[in-house]
Scaffold this motif. Structure first.
Motif, PDB file in Angstrom:
ATOM      1  N   ALA A  78       0.829  -1.208   0.000  1.00  0.00           N
ATOM      2  CA  ALA A  78       0.000   0.000   0.000  1.00  0.00           C
ATOM      3  C   ALA A  78       0.862   1.256   0.000  1.00  0.00           C
ATOM      4  CB  ALA A  78      -0.927  -0.010   1.210  1.00  0.00           C
ATOM      5  N   MET A  79       1.966   1.221   0.724  1.00  0.00           N
ATOM      6  CA  MET A  79       2.852   2.381   0.756  1.00  0.00           C
ATOM      7  C   MET A  79       3.526   2.608  -0.584  1.00  0.00           C
ATOM      8  SD  MET A  79       4.633   2.075   4.508  1.00  0.00           S
ATOM      9  CE  MET A  79       3.737   2.544   5.987  1.00  0.00           C
ATOM     10  N   GLU A  80       3.852   1.536  -1.291  1.00  0.00           N
ATOM     11  CA  GLU A  80       4.443   1.695  -2.613  1.00  0.00           C
ATOM     12  C   GLU A  80       3.454   2.326  -3.582  1.00  0.00           C
ATOM     13  OE1 GLU A  80       5.791  -2.099  -3.848  1.00  0.00           O
ATOM     14  OE2 GLU A  80       7.322  -2.279  -2.274  1.00  0.00           O
ATOM     15  N   GLU A  81       2.184   2.026  -3.407  1.00  0.00           N
ATOM     16  CA  GLU A  81       1.172   2.544  -4.322  1.00  0.00           C
ATOM     17  C   GLU A  81       0.750   3.967  -3.964  1.00  0.00           C
ATOM     18  OE1 GLU A  81      -3.328   1.363  -5.856  1.00  0.00           O
ATOM     19  OE2 GLU A  81      -2.083  -0.103  -4.811  1.00  0.00           O
ATOM     20  N   ASN A  82       0.524   4.235  -2.676  1.00  0.00           N
ATOM     21  CA  ASN A  82       0.079   5.561  -2.245  1.00  0.00           C
ATOM     22  C   ASN A  82       0.502   5.759  -0.795  1.00  0.00           C
ATOM     23  OD1 ASN A  82      -1.297   7.911  -1.497  1.00  0.00           O
ATOM     24  ND2 ASN A  82      -3.015   7.448  -2.849  1.00  0.00           N
ATOM     25  N   MET A  83       1.624   6.394  -0.617  1.00  0.00           N
ATOM     26  CA  MET A  83       2.185   6.562   0.723  1.00  0.00           C
ATOM     27  C   MET A  83       1.260   7.376   1.625  1.00  0.00           C
ATOM     28  SD  MET A  83       4.579   6.079   2.929  1.00  0.00           S
ATOM     29  CE  MET A  83       6.016   5.493   2.032  1.00  0.00           C
ATOM     30  N   GLU A  84       0.719   8.467   1.100  1.00  0.00           N
ATOM     31  CA  GLU A  84      -0.117   9.347   1.905  1.00  0.00           C
ATOM     32  C   GLU A  84      -1.357   8.618   2.415  1.00  0.00           C
ATOM     33  OE1 GLU A  84      -0.873  12.910   3.853  1.00  0.00           O
ATOM     34  OE2 GLU A  84       0.892  12.324   2.670  1.00  0.00           O
ATOM     35  N   PHE A  85      -2.004   7.903   1.514  1.00  0.00           N
ATOM     36  CA  PHE A  85      -3.221   7.168   1.914  1.00  0.00           C
ATOM     37  C   PHE A  85      -2.900   6.060   2.910  1.00  0.00           C
ATOM     38  CE2 PHE A  85      -6.328   3.778   1.299  1.00  0.00           C
ATOM     39  CZ  PHE A  85      -7.515   4.475   1.487  1.00  0.00           C
ATOM     40  N   ALA A  86      -1.759   5.384   2.719  1.00  0.00           N
ATOM     41  CA  ALA A  86      -1.382   4.300   3.631  1.00  0.00           C
ATOM     42  C   ALA A  86      -1.141   4.822   5.043  1.00  0.00           C
ATOM     43  CB  ALA A  86      -0.138   3.584   3.106  1.00  0.00           C
ATOM     44  N   ILE A  87      -0.474   5.981   5.137  1.00  0.00           N
ATOM     45  CA  ILE A  87      -0.212   6.551   6.460  1.00  0.00           C
ATOM     46  C   ILE A  87      -1.514   6.994   7.119  1.00  0.00           C
ATOM     47  CG2 ILE A  87       0.957   8.412   7.682  1.00  0.00           C
ATOM     48  CD1 ILE A  87       3.126   8.309   5.559  1.00  0.00           C
ATOM     49  N   GLU A  88      -2.412   7.582   6.322  1.00  0.00           N
ATOM     50  CA  GLU A  88      -3.701   7.988   6.880  1.00  0.00           C
ATOM     51  C   GLU A  88      -4.495   6.783   7.379  1.00  0.00           C
ATOM     52  OE1 GLU A  88      -5.806  10.245   4.021  1.00  0.00           O
ATOM     53  OE2 GLU A  88      -4.464  11.976   4.103  1.00  0.00           O
ATOM     54  N   SER A  89      -4.376   5.657   6.684  1.00  0.00           N
ATOM     55  CA  SER A  89      -5.087   4.460   7.143  1.00  0.00           C
ATOM     56  C   SER A  89      -4.551   3.971   8.478  1.00  0.00           C
ATOM     57  CB  SER A  89      -4.977   3.352   6.094  1.00  0.00           C
ATOM     58  OG  SER A  89      -3.651   2.868   6.007  1.00  0.00           O
ATOM     59  N   LEU A  90      -3.272   4.166   8.725  1.00  0.00           N
ATOM     60  CA  LEU A  90      -2.698   3.784  10.016  1.00  0.00           C
ATOM     61  C   LEU A  90      -3.236   4.640  11.148  1.00  0.00           C
ATOM     62  CD1 LEU A  90       1.063   3.181   9.147  1.00  0.00           C
ATOM     63  CD2 LEU A  90      -0.578   1.455   9.863  1.00  0.00           C
ATOM     64  N   THR A 114      -6.261   6.166  11.131  1.00  0.00           N
ATOM     65  CA  THR A 114      -7.724   6.224  11.158  1.00  0.00           C
ATOM     66  C   THR A 114      -8.247   5.412  12.329  1.00  0.00           C
ATOM     67  OG1 THR A 114      -7.776   6.432   8.752  1.00  0.00           O
ATOM     68  CG2 THR A 114      -9.826   5.778   9.836  1.00  0.00           C
ATOM     69  N   ARG A 115      -9.162   5.980  13.054  1.00  0.00           N
ATOM     70  CA  ARG A 115      -9.705   5.296  14.231  1.00  0.00           C
ATOM     71  C   ARG A 115     -10.717   4.243  13.804  1.00  0.00           C
ATOM     72  NH1 ARG A 115      -7.973   7.952  18.638  1.00  0.00           N
ATOM     73  NH2 ARG A 115      -7.252  10.103  18.326  1.00  0.00           N
ATOM     74  N   VAL A 116     -10.708   3.122  14.530  1.00  0.00           N
ATOM     75  CA  VAL A 116     -11.583   1.988  14.229  1.00  0.00           C
ATOM     76  C   VAL A 116     -12.578   1.839  15.369  1.00  0.00           C
ATOM     77  CG1 VAL A 116     -11.676  -0.444  13.600  1.00  0.00           C
ATOM     78  CG2 VAL A 116      -9.659   0.907  13.022  1.00  0.00           C
ATOM     79  N   GLY A 117     -13.850   1.825  15.033  1.00  0.00           N
ATOM     80  CA  GLY A 117     -14.882   1.805  16.070  1.00  0.00           C
ATOM     81  C   GLY A 117     -14.846   0.563  16.926  1.00  0.00           C
ATOM     82  N   PHE A 118     -14.770  -0.632  16.304  1.00  0.00           N
ATOM     83  CA  PHE A 118     -14.838  -1.857  17.107  1.00  0.00           C
ATOM     84  C   PHE A 118     -13.549  -2.123  17.874  1.00  0.00           C
ATOM     85  CE2 PHE A 118     -13.296  -3.339  12.985  1.00  0.00           C
ATOM     86  CZ  PHE A 118     -12.267  -4.185  13.330  1.00  0.00           C
ATOM     87  N   LEU A 119     -12.493  -1.328  17.611  1.00  0.00           N
ATOM     88  CA  LEU A 119     -11.264  -1.434  18.395  1.00  0.00           C
ATOM     89  C   LEU A 119     -11.236  -0.431  19.536  1.00  0.00           C
ATOM     90  CD1 LEU A 119      -8.568  -1.918  15.607  1.00  0.00           C
ATOM     91  CD2 LEU A 119      -9.599  -3.656  17.073  1.00  0.00           C
ATOM     92  N   GLY A 120     -12.399   0.085  19.908  1.00  0.00           N
ATOM     93  CA  GLY A 120     -12.470   1.030  21.001  1.00  0.00           C
ATOM     94  C   GLY A 120     -12.000   2.418  20.622  1.00  0.00           C
ATOM     95  N   GLY A 121     -12.059   2.762  19.316  1.00  0.00           N
ATOM     96  CA  GLY A 121     -11.618   4.075  18.871  1.00  0.00           C
ATOM     97  C   GLY A 121     -10.125   4.181  18.672  1.00  0.00           C
ATOM     98  N   ASN A 122      -9.396   3.093  18.835  1.00  0.00           N
ATOM     99  CA  ASN A 122      -7.954   3.131  18.612  1.00  0.00           C
ATOM    100  C   ASN A 122      -7.658   3.104  17.122  1.00  0.00           C
ATOM    101  OD1 ASN A 122      -7.345   3.123  21.338  1.00  0.00           O
ATOM    102  ND2 ASN A 122      -7.334   0.899  21.458  1.00  0.00           N
ATOM    103  N   THR A 123      -6.474   3.574  16.787  1.00  0.00           N
ATOM    104  CA  THR A 123      -6.031   3.531  15.401  1.00  0.00           C
ATOM    105  C   THR A 123      -5.350   2.188  15.121  1.00  0.00           C
ATOM    106  OG1 THR A 123      -3.876   4.482  15.929  1.00  0.00           O
ATOM    107  CG2 THR A 123      -5.681   6.017  15.430  1.00  0.00           C
TER     108      THR A 123
END
Length: 949
Positions: free
Chosen positions: A628-640, A642-651
Motif C-alpha cells: 500500500a505504501m508503494e502505491e500511495n504513501m499518503e493514503f497508507a499513512i492515513e489508514s494507520l 484512522t480510528r476503528v470503532g470496534f477497536l475502542g476508537g484506537n487507530t
C-alpha cells in the motif's frame, strides 16, 4: 501402515477374524507399531480359539475355591466381570486340530458360539454387527432376540440382503485369504458393504479382483483364465437379459448366483473351476465357490474396488474412498436420490480430506444437477460446513473456488430491533426461516468445538466466560421480548427440544417449513446464544475497548475470528484473503493468538504454534502495508491513523502496539511515528530554504524554540487539518475551519480574499495565469482539483499567527527538544559548578570541606520551573484521573517534591551537612601527624599547596 494412517485421519474402527494368522496378525502388528489408539476388534468362532475354556461359563453346582472369587470347572476358571484372566495360547483341553491362537495386539474380542465349533460360524454375526454399527443402531434386547432366531437357522435360511446405504461408511479390505475370506466378502456385499480387493497379495483377493477386472474389461493377465471367466460372465449376461427383467435387486442377485452355480456344475466347466482355484493356490475342493463369486461380481459390479500394490502404492486412502463413493453412488442412484447422493459424496470426500476426489466428483455431478442449481449450491454449502467443522483447509479452499456461499453464515439481528414487524405474514415467516437456517449453521459449527480435541481451549474459555458472567450477576440466558411473547430460558428450551425430536433433525436437515413463527424464534435464539458467548470471549482477549459483535462486519469477519479462536490457521488465512480490512484483521489475529498463548491451560506445543501463527499474520500485515505504501504513501499513512470503532476508537497504529507487533511498527509505522512526533508541523523542509541547502527540519525547529516559538509561524510549514475529528491522528491539534476541505466559499475569511474573475487574456492578447483564488472565484468546485500544496495555500488564511504558535508549542518534537535543552543546560551548569569548586580549609572545625559555593539555588529553581511546567501541561491536557492513573507521573511528582524538599531544608535550615572530604596522609618516620590538628605538620601543608595548584 497405510491403513493405520487412514484410520487415524478419519477415526476408523477395524474388525478382523481376531486370530494370529494372515492379515489379522499383521493388522495387530501394525496397530502395535503405528497406531495403538485405534480400535481393532476381533470377531471369531469361540470353539476354534485355543484356550477358550478360560472363558467358559460356570456350570450349575460348581463350587467356588475357598478364599477366592473364582469358580473352578473342568475347562478352566470364570472370573467376575472386569477381572483379568491369564490367556494361554496352548491348552491341553483344546481338542480341535484346527484350533488357532488369538492375536494379542487386538483391542477387543467378540466370540460367536453355536452348536458346532468350526470356522466360519462368525461370518453372519460379524456382518450383522458391522451393519448395525454402520447404521448407528443401538443393540437392544429386541434386536438380539431377532438375531438369535435367525442365527439358530444359520445354514438353513439365507441371510437377509440389505440394500439401503449406511449412515456410517464401511469397507471390507480383502488381502490374500482363503475359502473363508470368500465367505466374508460375499456376506459383506450382501449386507451393503463394498469390498476393496488388494490385487497382488495372492489367493482369494487376486481371484475376486481378476473376476471384477474381466467383468469391467480391464483385465491384463493370463489369457486362458480370462477366457474361462469371460465365458461365464457372458452366460450370466444372457441370463440377466432373459430372466431378470423386472426383478428387484435382491432377487436379481440370487438369480445370477444360482445361474453361476449351475454353470460351473457342468462337467466341462467344473474342471475349469478346479484349474482356476489351483492357479490361485487355493484348495481345489473349494471350487464350488467360484460360481457364487462370479454371480456376485456380475450382479454388484459397483460393490468391488481394486487396489494394485504395484500401481497405486501410497494412495490406499484414495482407493478406499473411491470404493465407498462408487458403492454409495450406485445404491442411491437406483432410488433416484440425486441431490442426497451428491451431498453424501461431497461430505465423505471432505471428511477423508481428499480435495482432488472432491473436485472430480463436483465436476462430474455439476452436469447431472444442471437443472437444479439451487440444490447443487446447497450441496456445496453443506460440504463447506462439514469442512469448517473438522478443520479441513484444503477442502474449504476447493469448495469456495467452486462457488460455496459464505453468506450462509450471516447473522441477521433485525428481529432484535423489531425491523421485521412491518413485513406481511408470508414474507415475515420466509425471512425468519432464512434467518434461522443461517443461525443453525453456527449452531452446528459451535457443536464441533466440543467434538474436537484440538479446540478444547475454546471450551475452557467458554467456561471462564460463563463463570465471569455469573459472578457479575448475569444469567446464562436472558429473557428477551419478542413479537410472540417472552422468550423461553435456555434450559426450558432444551427440555422442549427433547420432547420434540424433529427439532434436533432440523439442526442438520434444515427442514424448517413445518415450524411456526414462535418455534422459529425459539430455535433461532437457541442457536444464536453460542455466538453471544463467543463475543464475550473476544472481548476478554482483546480488552474492554473491543465492541465487535457477530454480524457487525459480515459473515466473513465472523468466520475469520472463529477460525482464529479455534486455532485453525490455514482456514483463517483463507477467510482473511476475502476481508476488506486485511491489515487490521491480521493485527486482530495477532492479538488473539498471543493472548490465547498466555492461558495456563494451553499446552506448550499449542502455545508455540499460536505464537508462530501470530508471527505469520504479522508478516502478512507488513506485506500488505508495504504494498500500500508503494502505491500511495499518503493514503497508507492515513489508514494507520484512522480510528476503528470496534477497536475502542484506537487507530491501526495503536492496535499494532497493543498486540506487540514490533516488526510491523518498525517496518511500516516510521512515517506515522514521525507525523505523531511533529504534530501539526510539516515534515518537509521549509519552502524558503534553497534546494542546495539541505537543512533538516529539526534544526529549524530548534532555532524557533530558542526564540520562544515567536519565529515558528513565519519559518515553518504546517500540515492541513484532518477532514473530521474521527480521523484526527494523535499529536495534531489544528482546528478544522468551516467549509473544510472542499467548500471554501462557506468560510468568511476565505470569502473576503477571493479575487474576482479576470480576463484570461490581457490587452496584448497574452494568456494570463489565474491565481488559485481567481480560480475559486470563477468555479467554487475548482478546489477539488487542487494539489495538496494549493489547498494548504488556500486554508492557510484561516490559520492565524496565534494558532500556528500554539500548534508549534504543543508539538511533541518541541516538547522533546525543550526538555532536552533544559536538561542539557542543567548538566552543563552542574558540571561548571563542580569544576569551579574551591577547596577551603575550615580551621574552626578542623576539617576540609567540599562545597558547591555557586549557583545552588539557581540550579534548583531552574530545574523545578522546567519540570513543573512540563508536568503541569500534561496534567491539564490529560485530566487529573488519567494523570494519576499513569504510574510514571506519580514517580515524577514524588521525585520533584523530594528534590525540592531536600534542598530547601538543606539550604535554609541546615538539616543536611555538606559533603566533607578529609585527607589523611600516610605517616612516615620523619613526619609525625599531630592528630586531630594536622595543620602544624609540614608534610601535610606542602601536600595541601600542591592540591590547590
Amino acid at each position: 501402515e497405510g491403513l493405520t494412517d487412514t484410520a487415524k485421519s478419519v477415526g476408523a474402527w477395524f474388525t478382523t477374524g481376531g486370530t494370529s494368522a494372515g492379515i489379522m496378525k499383521y493388522m495387530g502388528l501394525a496397530r502395535l507399531l503405528y497406531a495403538n489408539e485405534i480400535p481393532l476388534i476381533g470377531i471369531a468362532s469361540y470353539g476354534i480359539v485355543k484356550g477358550h475354556h478360560a472363558f467358559q461359563p460356570r456350570p450349575e453346582g460348581a463350587k467356588k475355591d475357598a478364599g477366592t472369587e473364582k469358580a473352578q470347572t473342568k475347562g478352566g476358571y470364570v472370573a467376575k466381570p472386569d477381572t483379568v484372566i491369564p490367556y494361554e495360547k496352548s491348552c491341553k483341553n483344546c481338542t480341535m486340530a484346527l484350533s488357532v491362537e488369538m492375536d494379542v495386539n487386538h483391542s477387543h474380542f467378540l466370540f460367536a458360539e453355536n452348536k458346532w465349533p468350526k470356522f466360519g460360524q462368525e461370518f453372519w454375526l460379524r456382518s450383522q454387527l458391522e451393519s448395525a454399527i454402520c447404521d448407528a443402531q443401538p443393540l437392544t434386547t429386541e434386536i438380539y432376540e431377532e438375531w438369535k432366531a435367525e442365527w439358530d437357522n444359520y445354514g438353513v435360511k439365507k441371510p437377509k440382503i440389505d440394500s439401503s446405504p449406511h449412515s456410517i461408511p464401511a469397507v471390507c479390505i480383502c488381502v490374500q485369504g482363503g475359502p473363508g475370506t470368500i465367505e466374508t466378502v460375499m456376506s459383506s456385499v450382501n449386507l451393503g458393504t463394498p469390498v476393496l480387493l488388494v490385487q497382488g497379495s495372492g489367493k482369494a483377493a487376486d481371484l475376486i479382483a481378476d473376476v471384477h477386472l474381466v467383468n469391467s474389461g480391464k483385465y491384463k493377465g493370463d489369457p486362458e483364465h480370462e477366457k474361462v471367466l469371460k465365458a461365464a460372465l457372458d452366460h450370466l449376461d444372457a441370463t440377466d437379459k432373459k430372466q431378470c427383467a423386472g426383478l428387484s435387486e435382491e432377487e436379481r442377485t440370487e438369480k445370477l448366483i444360482d445361474a453361476a452355480k449351475e454353470y460351473f456344475k457342468q462337467p466341462q466347466h467344473d474342471k475349469q473351476a478346479e484349474a482356476v482355484f489351483e492357479f490361485y493356490a487355493m484348495p481345489a475342493k473349494n471350487k464350488d465357490k467360484l460360481g457364487p463369486i462370479v454371480g456376485l461380481v456380475k450382479s454388484n459390479p459397483k460393490g468391488f474396488g481394486v487396489y494394485n500394490l504395484e500401481g497405486k502404492r501410497g494412495d490406499l486412502k484414495g482407493a478406499l474412498l473411491s470404493c465407498i463413493l462408487a458403492w454409495q453412488d450406485h445404491r442411491m442412484k437406483k432410488k433416484d436420490q440425486n441431490l442426497e447422493r451428491v451431498r453424501e459424496k461431497t461430505v465423505r470426500a471432505v471428511q477423508w480430506d481428499r480435495p482432488e476426489i472432491l473436485q472430480k466428483e463436483l465436476l462430474k455431478e455439476r452436469k447431472v444437477l444442471k437443472h437444479n442449481v439451487k440444490g447443487y449450491m446447497q450441496v456445496i454449502n453443506d460440504g463447506l460446513l462439514e469442512a469448517l467443522c473438522i478443520g479441513n483447509e484444503r477442502c474449504v479452499a476447493m469448495l469456495i473456488e467452486h462457488g460455496a456461499d459464505i453468506t450462509e453464515f450471516g447473522v441477521d439481528r433485525r428481529h432484535l430491533r423489531g425491523e421485521d414487524a412491518s413485513l406481511d405474514e408470508k414474507k415475515r415467516k420466509a425471512d425468519k426461516m432464512e434467518r434461522t437456517r443461517q443461525a443453525l449453521q453456527w449452531k452446528i459449527l459451535m457443536e464441533s468445538i466440543n467434538a474436537s480435541t484440538k479446540t478444547q481451549h475454546v471450551v475452557q474459555m467458554l467456561e471462564e466466560v460463563k463463570d465471569q458472567l455469573q459472578e457479575k450477576g448475569c444469567k446464562e440466558t436472558i429473557l428477551k421480548k419478542t413479537r410472540g411473547g417472552e422468550r423461553m430460558t435456555y434450559s426450558e428450551l432444551q427440555k422442549y427440544i427433547e420432547k420434540k425430536p424433529n427439532w434436533k433433525d432440523a439442526l442438520y436437515t434444515k427442514h424448517l417449513s413445518g415450524y411456526s413463527e414462535k418455534e422459529l424464534d425459539e430455535l433461532f435464539f437457541a442457536s444464536i446464544d453460542s455466538l453471544s458467548y463467543m463475543d464475550e470471549i473476544y472481548k476478554s482477549l482483546m480488552g474492554d475497548g473491543w465492541s465487535y459483535t457477530a454480524g457487525a462486519l459480515g459473515e466473513t469477519w465472523d468466520l475469520f475470528l472463529c477460525m482464529v479462536l479455534m486455532n485453525r490457521h490455514a482456514i483463517a488465512k483463507i477467510c482473511w484473503r476475502k476481508l476488506d480490512l486485511p491489515v487490521r484483521a491480521a493485527l486482530v489475529a495477532c492479538k488473539l493468538y498471543r493472548e490465547m498463548a498466555k492461558k495456563p491451560y494451553i499446552r506448550t506445543e499449542v502455545s508455540l504454534e499460536m505464537e508462530e501463527n501470530a508471527t505469520d499474520f504479522e508478516k502478512m500485515a507488513v506485506d500488505v502495508m508495504q504494498l500500500a505504501m508503494e502505491e500511495n504513501m499518503e493514503f497508507a499513512i492515513e489508514s494507520l491513523e484512522t480510528r476503528v470503532g470496534f477497536l475502542g476508537g484506537n487507530t491501526t497504529y495503536d492496535q499494532a502496539i497493543d498486540c506487540d507487533a514490533r516488526d510491523f511498527v518498525t517496518k511500516c509505522c516510521k512515517q506515522a511515528t514521525d507525523r505523531r512526533f511533529y504534530g501539526d508541523i510539516d515534515l518537509n523542509p521549509p519552502k524558503w530554504l534553497p534546494d542546495w541547502l539541505p537543512v533538516p527540519s529539526w534544526v529549524v525547529i530548534f532555532f524557533c524554540l530558542c526564540t520562544g516559538g515567536l519565529a515558528a509561524p513565519h519559518l515553518l510549514s504546517y500540515r492541513l487539518p484532518p477532514e473530521a475529528d474521527s480521523c484526527r491522528p494523535p499529536g495534531q491539534i489544528r482546528k478544522i475551519p468551516k467549509g473544510y476541505p472542499d467548500k471554501p466559499q462557506e468560510n468568511k475569511i476565505i470569502q473576503k480574499v477571493i479575487e474576482p474573475s479576470t480576463p484570461e487574456k490581457d490587452a496584448g492578447g497574452q494568456k494570463q495565469k489565474l491565481t488559485i483564488f481567481q480560480k475559486l472565484a470563477k468555479d467554487a468546485k475548482a478546489i477539488e482539483n487542487f494539489s495538496e500544496e494549493q489547498k494548504a495555500e488556500v486554508w492557510k488564511l484561516t490559520f492565524s499567527y496565534s494558532e500556528r504558535w500554539w500548534c508549534f508549542i504543543q508539538a511533541p518534537v518541541v516538547h522533546f527538544q525543550s526538555r532536552a535543552l533544559i536538561y542539557t543546560s542543567l548538566v552543563l551548569y552542574f558540571t561548571s559548578c563542580v569544576t569551579n569548586v574551591e577547596l577551603r580549609w575550615n580551621k574552626d572545625e578542623d576539617r576540609l570541606g567540599l562545597k558547591m559555593l555557586e549557583g545552588q539555588m539557581s540550579l534548583v529553581c531552574l530545574y523545578m520551573v522546567g519540570s513543573c511546567f512540563i508536568e503541569g501541561r500534561q496534567l491539564l491536557m490529560s485530566g487529573v484521573m488519567e494523570y494519576i492513573a499513569d504510574s510514571w507521573n506519580f514517580i515524577d511528582i514524588t521525585t520533584l517534591f523530594s528534590f525540592f524538599l531536600g534542598h530547601y531544608l538543606g539550604v535554609f535550615y541546615k538539616v543536611f551537612t555538606p559533603v566533607v572530604l578529609t585527607l589523611v596522609p600516610k605517616p612516615t618516620e620523619d613526619s609525625i601527624l599531630d592528630w586531630p590538628n594536622p595543620a602544624k605538620d609540614d608534610y601535610f601543608t606542602e601536600l595541601l599547596d600542591d592540591r590547590k595548584k
